[in-house]
Scaffold this active site. Sequence first.
Site, PDB file in Angstrom:
ATOM      1  N   HIS A 114      -1.016  -0.097  -9.863  1.00 19.05           N
ATOM      2  CA  HIS A 114      -1.648  -0.999  -8.892  1.00 19.05           C
ATOM      3  C   HIS A 114      -2.235  -2.228  -9.593  1.00 19.05           C
ATOM      4  O   HIS A 114      -3.447  -2.442  -9.596  1.00 19.05           O
ATOM      5  CB  HIS A 114      -2.734  -0.261  -8.079  1.00 19.05           C
ATOM      6  CG  HIS A 114      -3.072  -0.966  -6.793  1.00 19.05           C
ATOM      7  ND1 HIS A 114      -3.450  -0.315  -5.651  1.00 19.05           N
ATOM      8  CD2 HIS A 114      -3.090  -2.278  -6.474  1.00 19.05           C
ATOM      9  CE1 HIS A 114      -3.694  -1.188  -4.692  1.00 19.05           C
ATOM     10  NE2 HIS A 114      -3.474  -2.392  -5.169  1.00 19.05           N
TER      11      HIS A 114
ATOM     12  N   GLU B 171      -4.064   7.281  -5.520  1.00 20.64           N
ATOM     13  CA  GLU B 171      -4.292   6.521  -6.757  1.00 20.64           C
ATOM     14  C   GLU B 171      -5.627   6.923  -7.356  1.00 20.64           C
ATOM     15  O   GLU B 171      -6.609   7.034  -6.610  1.00 20.64           O
ATOM     16  CB  GLU B 171      -4.270   5.016  -6.459  1.00 20.64           C
ATOM     17  CG  GLU B 171      -2.897   4.557  -5.976  1.00 20.64           C
ATOM     18  CD  GLU B 171      -2.844   3.073  -5.598  1.00 20.64           C
ATOM     19  OE1 GLU B 171      -3.783   2.329  -5.925  1.00 20.64           O
ATOM     20  OE2 GLU B 171      -1.860   2.670  -4.971  1.00 20.64           O
TER      21      GLU B 171
ATOM     22  N   ARG C 110       0.848  -1.181   0.000  1.00 16.20           N
ATOM     23  CA  ARG C 110       0.000   0.000   0.000  1.00 16.20           C
ATOM     24  C   ARG C 110       0.895   1.245   0.000  1.00 16.20           C
ATOM     25  O   ARG C 110       1.866   1.316   0.761  1.00 16.20           O
ATOM     26  CB  ARG C 110      -0.909   0.021   1.231  1.00 16.20           C
ATOM     27  CG  ARG C 110      -2.106  -0.933   1.145  1.00 16.20           C
ATOM     28  CD  ARG C 110      -3.097  -0.535   0.056  1.00 16.20           C
ATOM     29  NE  ARG C 110      -4.251  -1.434  -0.015  1.00 16.20           N
ATOM     30  CZ  ARG C 110      -4.339  -2.498  -0.816  1.00 16.20           C
ATOM     31  NH1 ARG C 110      -3.330  -2.833  -1.605  1.00 16.20           N
ATOM     32  NH2 ARG C 110      -5.435  -3.232  -0.837  1.00 16.20           N
TER      33      ARG C 110
END
Length: 329
Positions: A285, A266, A237
């Site tokens: 991601h 993000e 993360r």
Amino acid sequence: MKPSVVLYKKLPEDLRTKLDEHFTVTEINGLTPETLSQHAAAFQQAEGILGSGGKIDAEFLAKAPKLRAASSVSVGVDNFDIAALNDRGVALMHTPTVLTETVADTMMALVLAAARRVTEVAERVKAGEWQSSIGADWFGIDVHHKKLGILGMGRIGLALAQRANLGFSMPILYNARKHHEEAEQRFGATWCDLDTLLRESDFLCISLPLTNETHHLIGREQLAKMKHSAVLINAGRGPVIDEEALIAALKDGTIHAAGLDVFEKEPLPVDSPLLTLPNVVALPHVGSATHETRYGMARDAVDNLIAALSGKVEKNCVNPQVIIASRQG
Ligand code: GLV
Ligand code: GLV
């Protein structure tokens, strides 16, 4: 009557059919403040929800008074307020096992790409360049036999240790709350404190969940302890790293390079220096984003919701005490 559930992520057709067999499904386009108010009636009735992303906190739960289970298509559950779920007796399900090997593959890909400048050099070839006689301008750094440090030794950390140690002859150092016997026995991993891990690692790979304890665990002070030749990898993360401090460290040569799949914000803002620094490999991601693994995650999430709403949970539950309490009550 079948329980009502809200689905906020597209599922493969066969899994959607399976969900429909068990539940009355309202499908919505993601979990946002807008979809929440548009579909308020569905949330009022929902006993279960299934999807990924969104923010599930006390405010959300107030809008879903009948909710008994939330099934996340992810391993990370930092977007859930677990204390609020526990207060309300809502079971939280996730998909921790199915993505392990794929995320470890992604981390190894970032190690190799950052060290060997794979994306940067490939772009130059596409732009018409070829290795000239001066050559060194294209060189990277070795991966094999270098020290790989792992911060957080869970399932993914272990799968990364296997790849690095058996495949690339890399000695493994790690820091975790507890010793990991399997990592030590099978891959010769050595436990060390965080300072030692920072000082000794040639590649420092972060595989930690985001919690209050891990938020900004790696900041300016920690980066300063790393080798100038070190490469930092994060596929857990984003907020585990203080991104501003990381950008400064990548600019001034405090560390050599970074390979990142996750970011503080993000999507990564288009004006982020991380998108222009030559010593950064940035992915959007996609740690678990293969056809096989994303299917497996969706399949497990469907099975998890069916198990949770029928009181038959055996695995993949973040807060099993809720299930136990409801069995007793
Ligand atoms: C993805 O980031 C996940 O938590 O599965
Ligand atoms: C995981 O890291 C993902 O792909 O969501």
